[in-house]
Design a protein around this motif. Structure first.
Motif, mmCIF file in Angstrom:
data_model
loop_
_atom_site.group_PDB
_atom_site.id
_atom_site.type_symbol
_atom_site.label_atom_id
_atom_site.label_comp_id
_atom_site.label_asym_id
_atom_site.label_seq_id
_atom_site.Cartn_x
_atom_site.Cartn_y
_atom_site.Cartn_z
ATOM 1 N N UNK A 203 -2.025 18.504 -49.845
ATOM 2 C CA UNK A 203 -1.690 19.289 -47.975
ATOM 3 C C UNK A 203 -1.547 19.042 -46.862
ATOM 4 N N UNK A 204 -2.650 17.253 -46.810
ATOM 5 C CA UNK A 204 -2.063 17.381 -45.704
ATOM 6 C C UNK A 204 -1.605 16.340 -44.980
ATOM 7 N N UNK A 205 -0.637 15.624 -46.740
ATOM 8 C CA UNK A 205 0.756 14.879 -46.446
ATOM 9 C C UNK A 205 1.946 16.081 -45.611
ATOM 10 N N UNK A 206 2.331 16.467 -46.411
ATOM 11 C CA UNK A 206 3.116 17.291 -46.451
ATOM 12 C C UNK A 206 2.787 18.052 -44.513
ATOM 13 N N UNK A 207 2.265 18.168 -44.228
ATOM 14 C CA UNK A 207 1.345 19.308 -42.928
ATOM 15 C C UNK A 207 1.033 18.522 -42.329
ATOM 16 N N UNK A 208 1.243 17.066 -42.069
ATOM 17 C CA UNK A 208 0.216 16.143 -40.897
ATOM 18 C C UNK A 208 0.971 16.410 -39.519
ATOM 19 N N UNK A 209 2.209 16.895 -39.022
ATOM 20 C CA UNK A 209 2.754 17.611 -37.953
ATOM 21 C C UNK A 209 2.710 18.952 -37.641
ATOM 22 N N UNK A 246 -6.569 8.996 -39.210
ATOM 23 C CA UNK A 246 -5.659 7.533 -39.435
ATOM 24 C C UNK A 246 -5.093 8.284 -39.939
ATOM 25 N N UNK A 247 -4.634 8.933 -40.690
ATOM 26 C CA UNK A 247 -3.294 9.653 -41.618
ATOM 27 C C UNK A 247 -2.280 9.652 -40.339
ATOM 28 N N UNK A 248 -2.711 10.487 -39.328
ATOM 29 C CA UNK A 248 -1.842 10.951 -38.044
ATOM 30 C C UNK A 248 -0.781 9.184 -36.757
ATOM 31 N N UNK A 249 -2.543 8.460 -36.920
ATOM 32 C CA UNK A 249 -2.320 6.811 -36.225
ATOM 33 C C UNK A 249 -0.930 6.414 -37.645
ATOM 34 N N UNK A 250 -1.273 6.624 -38.490
ATOM 35 C CA UNK A 250 -0.573 6.095 -39.764
ATOM 36 C C UNK A 250 1.389 6.649 -39.586
ATOM 37 N N UNK A 251 1.079 7.422 -38.601
ATOM 38 C CA UNK A 251 2.397 8.671 -39.091
ATOM 39 C C UNK A 251 2.929 7.959 -37.099
ATOM 40 N N UNK A 252 1.654 7.637 -36.349
ATOM 41 C CA UNK A 252 2.902 7.584 -35.310
ATOM 42 C C UNK A 252 3.473 6.370 -35.655
ATOM 43 N N UNK A 253 2.812 5.105 -35.851
ATOM 44 C CA UNK A 253 2.379 3.420 -36.537
ATOM 45 C C UNK A 253 4.239 3.904 -37.469
ATOM 46 N N UNK A 254 4.888 4.564 -38.054
ATOM 47 C CA UNK A 254 5.788 4.984 -39.343
ATOM 48 C C UNK A 254 7.261 5.240 -37.788
ATOM 49 N N UNK A 255 6.800 6.549 -36.854
ATOM 50 C CA UNK A 255 7.749 6.580 -35.829
ATOM 51 C C UNK A 255 8.285 5.747 -34.803
ATOM 52 N N UNK A 256 7.024 4.630 -34.863
ATOM 53 C CA UNK A 256 7.547 4.030 -33.532
ATOM 54 C C UNK A 256 8.343 3.238 -34.703
ATOM 55 N N UNK A 257 7.530 3.009 -35.221
ATOM 56 C CA UNK A 257 8.601 1.287 -36.421
ATOM 57 C C UNK A 257 10.309 1.945 -36.703
ATOM 58 N N UNK A 258 10.146 2.753 -36.815
ATOM 59 C CA UNK A 258 11.930 3.716 -37.722
ATOM 60 C C UNK A 258 13.148 4.031 -37.170
ATOM 61 N N UNK A 259 11.947 4.889 -36.175
ATOM 62 C CA UNK A 259 12.688 5.677 -34.848
ATOM 63 C C UNK A 259 12.804 6.028 -33.520
ATOM 64 N N UNK A 260 13.919 6.749 -32.428
ATOM 65 C CA UNK A 260 13.987 5.805 -31.092
ATOM 66 C C UNK A 260 12.705 7.465 -30.969
ATOM 67 N N UNK A 261 12.394 8.405 -31.611
ATOM 68 C CA UNK A 261 11.056 9.466 -31.218
ATOM 69 C C UNK A 261 10.910 8.770 -29.737
ATOM 70 N N UNK A 262 11.185 9.636 -28.912
ATOM 71 C CA UNK A 262 10.017 9.452 -27.335
ATOM 72 C C UNK A 262 8.813 9.850 -28.058
ATOM 73 N N UNK A 263 7.319 8.815 -27.354
ATOM 74 C CA UNK A 263 6.194 8.816 -26.763
ATOM 75 C C UNK A 263 6.051 10.022 -26.918
ATOM 76 N N UNK A 264 6.115 10.994 -25.435
ATOM 77 C CA UNK A 264 5.860 12.332 -25.698
ATOM 78 C C UNK A 264 5.636 12.933 -26.901
ATOM 79 N N UNK A 265 6.767 12.715 -27.401
ATOM 80 C CA UNK A 265 6.997 13.677 -28.975
ATOM 81 C C UNK A 265 6.096 13.473 -29.648
ATOM 82 N N UNK A 266 6.591 12.007 -29.731
ATOM 83 C CA UNK A 266 5.388 11.680 -31.496
ATOM 84 C C UNK A 266 4.010 12.000 -30.597
#
Length: 299
Positions: A203-209, A246-266
């Motif tokens: 549930x946590x994995x599927x609802x991090x955002x 910790x999972x959300x910061x891992x998710x932020x790292x993935x978004x920073x590496x793999x997408x051009x999502x803005x920092x505000x949106x992340x």
């Protein structure tokens, strides 16, 4: 602005506001850090529990009168005061300026669901009106609330829920006229078996955002909120807020590496109240800012 926040502003209109939980989307709790001038403080009848902690020693004293008591308290680092719901304070006087005073407000709803701690549904109005409380657990819980107030984390809302659940349970079991002993023995049997733990982790994995709350996670685990926080820590080695942060910061790292999502949106999807607080938390954890990390990762 929540009713809890409004109450603090109404009670302390002349005090300098240093930090506030306003805008943090905390549930059932609020906190403010203030500098207080020497003054007589207005004393509205509270519809929430107020716990006050002196974060620094000051030369002033706090004189309070309520419930047939007169309290005259020196202000040292770690001094605690309780003002329960519904207590009509006749007077509050601060004799000299006070620096760095933390006020924690607990909503009436926080006291619901603790019938196991009492011979009947506990009433927050039955808590004691106290000054100069010597209670290290309350002190440490308030210090952790202050830390979250100072340095927001992505799991901060869930952390505050866990801290206030522990705080309210302790207040009821230790300071209520309705309380009964044996809480630790009564709650020690709550456990997360592997199937329920996997349900919670999925549930946590599927609802991090999304807005992960203690109430929802405990429902997924089929435990009470009070039992869940302890059982999750025993099962994973980390409290829920730290695990999710910790999972959300891992998710932020993935978004920073793999997408051009803005920092505000992340920052938003990782449940920070602002890009600035996201940047500070990311730098504390990773050692560089999100922008610096993205440039290095994509260069």
């Amino acid at each position: 602005m929540t009713a809890l926040q409004v109450f603090g502003d109404r009670k302390f209109p002349t005090a300098e506001l240093l930090l506030t939980s306003s805008g943090r989307d905390w549930t059932g709790a609020a906190a403010q850090l203030r500098n207080h001038p020497a003054c007589d403080v207005p004393a509205p009848i509270p519809d929430q529990m107020e716990i006050t902690l002196a974060m620094a020693t000051s030369p002033g004293r706090v004189e309070r009168r309520a419930a047939g008591q007169f309290q005259d308290t020196a202000v040292w680092t770690g001094t605690l005061w309780f003002c329960p719901i519904g207590v009509r304070e006749e007077s509050i006087r601060i004799t000299s300026p006070l620096a760095s005073i933390l006020h924690v407000f607990l909503d009436r709803t926080q006291f619901e669901g603790f019938a196991e701690l009492s011979s009947r549904t506990p009433s927050p109005a039955n808590l004691a009106y106290l000054a100069n409380v010597d209670d290290e657990l309350v002190r440490q819980l308030c210090l952790r609330i202050h830390r979250e107030l100072s340095e927001e984390t992505s799991g901060g809302k869930l952390l505050i829920e866990c801290l206030t659940q522990t705080l309210v349970a302790h207040l009821i079991s230790s300071y209520s006229t309705d309380s009964r002993p044996g809480l630790d023995q009564q709650t020690a049997g709550a456990r997360l078996d592997q199937a329920r733990l996997r349900r919670v982790l999925d549930y946590i994995h599927d609802h991090l955002e999304t807005d992960l709350t203690l109430a929802k996670l405990s429902d997924v685990a089929c435990l009470s909120k009070h039992h869940f926080a302890r059982a999750f820590r025993e099962a994973t080695g980390a409290p829920p807020h730290r695990f999710i942060s910790a999972r959300r910061l891992d998710h932020a790292v993935s978004l920073l590496k793999a997408t051009d999502t803005s920092l505000a949106e992340i920052a938003f999807v990782c449940r920070f109240s602002s890009q600035a607080t996201f940047t500070r938390a990311f730098r504390r954890q990773v050692g560089v800012s999100p922008g610096e990390f993205r440039r290095a990762a994509t260069s």
